[in-house]
Scaffold this motif. Structure first.
Motif, PDB file in Angstrom:
ATOM      1  N   VAL A   1     -27.337  63.103   5.644  1.00 18.40           N
ATOM      2  CA  VAL A   1     -26.422  63.114   6.790  1.00 18.40           C
ATOM      3  C   VAL A   1     -25.730  64.462   6.913  1.00 18.40           C
ATOM      4  O   VAL A   1     -25.612  65.030   8.012  1.00 18.40           O
ATOM      5  CB  VAL A   1     -25.374  61.980   6.655  1.00 18.40           C
ATOM      6  CG1 VAL A   1     -24.201  62.188   7.610  1.00 18.40           C
ATOM      7  CG2 VAL A   1     -26.030  60.633   6.918  1.00 18.40           C
ATOM      8  N   ALA A   2     -25.269  65.001   5.796  1.00 16.46           N
ATOM      9  CA  ALA A   2     -24.584  66.296   5.827  1.00 16.46           C
ATOM     10  C   ALA A   2     -25.536  67.409   6.264  1.00 16.46           C
ATOM     11  O   ALA A   2     -25.147  68.299   7.030  1.00 16.46           O
ATOM     12  CB  ALA A   2     -23.992  66.603   4.461  1.00 16.46           C
ATOM     13  N   LEU A   3     -26.773  67.368   5.790  1.00 12.66           N
ATOM     14  CA  LEU A   3     -27.736  68.401   6.165  1.00 12.66           C
ATOM     15  C   LEU A   3     -28.109  68.280   7.643  1.00 12.66           C
ATOM     16  O   LEU A   3     -28.192  69.295   8.355  1.00 12.66           O
ATOM     17  CB  LEU A   3     -28.984  68.301   5.288  1.00 12.66           C
ATOM     18  CG  LEU A   3     -30.016  69.421   5.442  1.00 12.66           C
ATOM     19  CD1 LEU A   3     -29.384  70.784   5.212  1.00 12.66           C
ATOM     20  CD2 LEU A   3     -31.171  69.206   4.476  1.00 12.66           C
ATOM     21  N   LEU A   4     -28.318  67.061   8.120  1.00 12.09           N
ATOM     22  CA  LEU A   4     -28.591  66.864   9.546  1.00 12.09           C
ATOM     23  C   LEU A   4     -27.402  67.315  10.389  1.00 12.09           C
ATOM     24  O   LEU A   4     -27.565  67.899  11.469  1.00 12.09           O
ATOM     25  CB  LEU A   4     -28.910  65.391   9.817  1.00 12.09           C
ATOM     26  CG  LEU A   4     -30.204  64.844   9.211  1.00 12.09           C
ATOM     27  CD1 LEU A   4     -30.313  63.340   9.452  1.00 12.09           C
ATOM     28  CD2 LEU A   4     -31.426  65.560   9.794  1.00 12.09           C
TER      29      LEU A   4
ATOM     30  N   SER B   1     -29.296  63.476  17.645  1.00 11.68           N
ATOM     31  CA  SER B   1     -28.603  64.735  17.897  1.00 11.68           C
ATOM     32  C   SER B   1     -29.467  65.922  17.488  1.00 11.68           C
ATOM     33  O   SER B   1     -29.526  66.945  18.197  1.00 11.68           O
ATOM     34  CB  SER B   1     -27.275  64.753  17.133  1.00 11.68           C
ATOM     35  OG  SER B   1     -26.615  65.993  17.294  1.00 11.68           O
ATOM     36  N   VAL B   2     -30.164  65.796  16.359  1.00 13.78           N
ATOM     37  CA  VAL B   2     -31.058  66.860  15.901  1.00 13.78           C
ATOM     38  C   VAL B   2     -32.242  67.004  16.847  1.00 13.78           C
ATOM     39  O   VAL B   2     -32.652  68.120  17.204  1.00 13.78           O
ATOM     40  CB  VAL B   2     -31.526  66.568  14.455  1.00 13.78           C
ATOM     41  CG1 VAL B   2     -32.622  67.535  14.030  1.00 13.78           C
ATOM     42  CG2 VAL B   2     -30.351  66.649  13.493  1.00 13.78           C
ATOM     43  N   TRP B   3     -32.804  65.871  17.274  1.00  5.81           N
ATOM     44  CA  TRP B   3     -33.954  65.920  18.187  1.00  5.81           C
ATOM     45  C   TRP B   3     -33.581  66.571  19.516  1.00  5.81           C
ATOM     46  O   TRP B   3     -34.348  67.353  20.059  1.00  5.81           O
ATOM     47  CB  TRP B   3     -34.490  64.503  18.415  1.00  5.81           C
ATOM     48  CG  TRP B   3     -35.122  63.903  17.193  1.00  5.81           C
ATOM     49  CD1 TRP B   3     -35.682  64.585  16.138  1.00  5.81           C
ATOM     50  CD2 TRP B   3     -35.248  62.517  16.871  1.00  5.81           C
ATOM     51  NE1 TRP B   3     -36.144  63.717  15.188  1.00  5.81           N
ATOM     52  CE2 TRP B   3     -35.903  62.432  15.604  1.00  5.81           C
ATOM     53  CE3 TRP B   3     -34.899  61.336  17.505  1.00  5.81           C
ATOM     54  CZ2 TRP B   3     -36.188  61.229  14.996  1.00  5.81           C
ATOM     55  CZ3 TRP B   3     -35.180  60.120  16.908  1.00  5.81           C
ATOM     56  CH2 TRP B   3     -35.819  60.078  15.667  1.00  5.81           C
ATOM     57  N   ARG B   4     -32.392  66.243  20.017  1.00  7.18           N
ATOM     58  CA  ARG B   4     -31.964  66.836  21.290  1.00  7.18           C
ATOM     59  C   ARG B   4     -31.731  68.339  21.159  1.00  7.18           C
ATOM     60  O   ARG B   4     -31.705  69.058  22.165  1.00  7.18           O
ATOM     61  CB  ARG B   4     -30.692  66.151  21.793  1.00  7.18           C
ATOM     62  CG  ARG B   4     -30.935  64.767  22.378  1.00  7.18           C
ATOM     63  CD  ARG B   4     -29.722  64.269  23.142  1.00  7.18           C
ATOM     64  NE  ARG B   4     -28.578  64.052  22.276  1.00  7.18           N
ATOM     65  CZ  ARG B   4     -28.303  62.895  21.672  1.00  7.18           C
ATOM     66  NH1 ARG B   4     -29.116  61.843  21.847  1.00  7.18           N
ATOM     67  NH2 ARG B   4     -27.248  62.763  20.898  1.00  7.18           N
TER      68      ARG B   4
END
Length: 532
Positions: free
Chosen positions: A114-117, A183-186
């Motif tokens: 979670v922190a890395l993402l 959020s990462v994908w967007r």
């Protein structure tokens, strides 16, 4: 607060905290510590120099390696914890602690991912999901502590209901990852499993991790050590007995039952200002320090160091003094009620005072460490941190016999102060005079303003304590009137005295800086690079 209300802060909560300490430690080391400190600058550099596709490969390889490594650690931990949880040879309290560790160990993988993402999202200026992640955890734990009591487990003992809270930690981890992946994908980062090291730049992360982990995580290691000692030097780890046998000798335990629960309450309180102000300042100043270090601009490094320390100490010194003063009131306002008694509050407040006395040192060392890392020196902080872990352990085993749970907190504080002094001494030898003599006027003004603040806050607190509806038996008056009145009076007194004394750092203070900017002098670090 809700967990302590329904479950108390005795042996059961201490057992839960034993389990929760492991993912907490990994989160602070990997999730919010060394890994993100190394990954974010590297990811940004790769993105700018090689494009988003290369940056995506770096992110995917880092996530894959992180998950594999932490999954391996988790499986090894489960191989130890699960047999202990089901062992008939252990005391029930130790079996419960082992069960909590076994249940929550998988959250180590989740919370670090979670922190890395979140770091990847932040690099693309997406912050919402990352900001909501801690909220998800808090809501899950609150619901797990309260809802089963309301519905069908009201008569079950806390030792059974605590399993709901431990399970909620895992559920929260799944929800947090589910929130951050979109959020990462967007952001255009399409992650997939990728086990590559040299080709993606992960090798640089791995090479720098170990010394940086030790350097950044001394306080976290010390806090973790405090927790272990709090369990094993209290009746919680010995079946409620106040005596343990060691080498054939009967030793009277220095701590009372629930020591770890009280320590966890104190840790949550002192880490709040450190996380809000200290981490924020260190994070903000790090890119500028790195830029100055790349160009070997030692005067600029010293200027930034002075600026960061002065702004931090302007806030952290009164925070240390003020929170020592109102520790009992603060702990009572947050935790008192339900299964938490006034005696529990007193013990937690004692540990809180010992922690809060070092808030200024905890925050200052975060900035000092960033100076070393900006200069690409990760080994010096590592060596210093190893000595501080040893010092903390030695002090723990000494002070705990005289100060009880406060001794564990005081050990961490003393180690942080010593570490701060050593890091300053090393930097002075390496960079030459740091201009610390210029801190003399700031220190004098800050201490005078803090003394006035303490007198005002103590007077207000003493006066309100005599009102029947503001004492510890009337929590609404305590929460909504007495605590805000004391904190508000302290803030007004400190800001007012800082303005009267024309303290330059007031211009950069949150919320009120713009109001007083025209009345104070330029920052001390911008005026001089004087000698020490």
């Amino acid at each position: 607060k809700v967990c302590s209300y329904y479950l108390g802060v005795g042996t059961t909560w201490s057992a839960f905290w034993m389990g929760f300490q492991f993912p907490n430690l990994f989160r602070r080391i990997f999730g919010e510590g060394a890994l993100t400190a190394i990954f974010v600058p590297l990811y940004t550099r790769v993105q700018q120099q090689q494009g988003q596709e290369a940056a995506t490969r770096l992110a995917a390889a880092t996530c894959t390696l992180l998950v594999l490594f932490l999954s391996t650690v988790t499986l090894l931990g489960e191989a130890v914890a699960l047999p202990l949880a089901f062992s008939s040879q252990l005391l029930p309290e130790n079996r419960l602690a082992a069960a909590m560790i076994a249940i929550m160990l998988p959250y180590c993988v989740m919370v670090c991912l979670v922190a890395l993402l979140g770091a990847i999202s932040a690099a693309h200026e997406r912050f919402a999901a990352q900001a909501l992640a801690p909220v998800v955890m808090n809501i899950s734990m609150v619901l797990a502590a309260a809802v089963p009591v309301w519905i069908f487990t009201r008569n079950d003992p806390p030792a059974q209901r605590i399993f709901w809270v431990a399970g909620a930690v895992l559920i929260a981890g799944v929800v947090q990852i589910s929130m951050l992946l979109p959020s990462v994908w967007r952001s255009g980062v399409k992650l997939r499993p990728l086990l590559q090291v040299r080709q993606t730049g992960v090798e640089e992360i791995v090479r720098s991790m170990l010394p940086m982990i030790v350097g950044l995580s001394a306080v976290q290691f010390n806090t973790f050590m405090d927790s272990q000692i709090a369990w094993w030097l209290s009746p919680d780890g010995h079946g409620g007995r106040h005596i343990m046998m060691l080498a054939g000798y009967a030793i009277h335990l220095p701590l009372l039952s629930g020591a770890l629960g009280k320590l966890s309450m104190a840790q949550r309180i002192y880490l709040l200002p450190v996380g809000v102000f200290g981490v924020a300042m260190a994070t903000a100043i790090f890119p500028r320090l790195s830029h100055a270090a790349v160009h070997s601009d030692h005067p600029e490094i010293k200027r930034l160091l002075n600026m960061g320390l002065s702004k931090t100490l302007f806030l952290s010194v009164p925070a240390s003094i003020g929170m020592v003063l109102i520790a009992r009131l603060l702990v009572a306002a947050i935790y008192l009620g339900g299964r938490v008694s006034l005696a529990d509050v007193d013990r937690a407040a004692w540990a809180t005072r010992c922690f809060c006395a070092g808030i200024w040192a905890f925050e200052a060392q975060l900035i000092l460490l960033r100076v070393f890392y900006a200069m690409r020196d990760v080994k010096t902080p590592m060596r210093v941190s190893l000595w501080m872990v040893l010092l903390n352990f030695s002090l723990n085993l000494t002070l705990v016999w005289y100060m009880q749970v406060g001794g564990l907190a005081a050990s961490t504080t003393i180690a942080a102060i010593v570490q701060t002094a050593i890091l300053v001494w090393i930097l002075r030898r390496r960079l030459g005079p740091l201009g610390l003599r210029a801190f003399g006027p700031l220190a004098a003004k800050t201490l005078v303003a803090s003394a006035v603040m303490a007198l005002v806050a103590a007077g207000v607190n003493f006066g309100l304590a005599h009102l029947a509806w503001c004492n510890y038996q009337h929590r609404l008056g305590l929460i909504f009137f007495r605590l805000p009145a004391v904190v508000g009076a302290a803030a007004v007194a400190y800001i007012g005295m800082a303005a009267v004394l024309r303290t330059p750092e007031l211009a950069g203070a949150p919320f009120v800086g713009r109001i007083f900017a025209k009345y104070v002098q330029p920052h001390v670090a911008e005026k001089t690079h004087g000698s020490d």
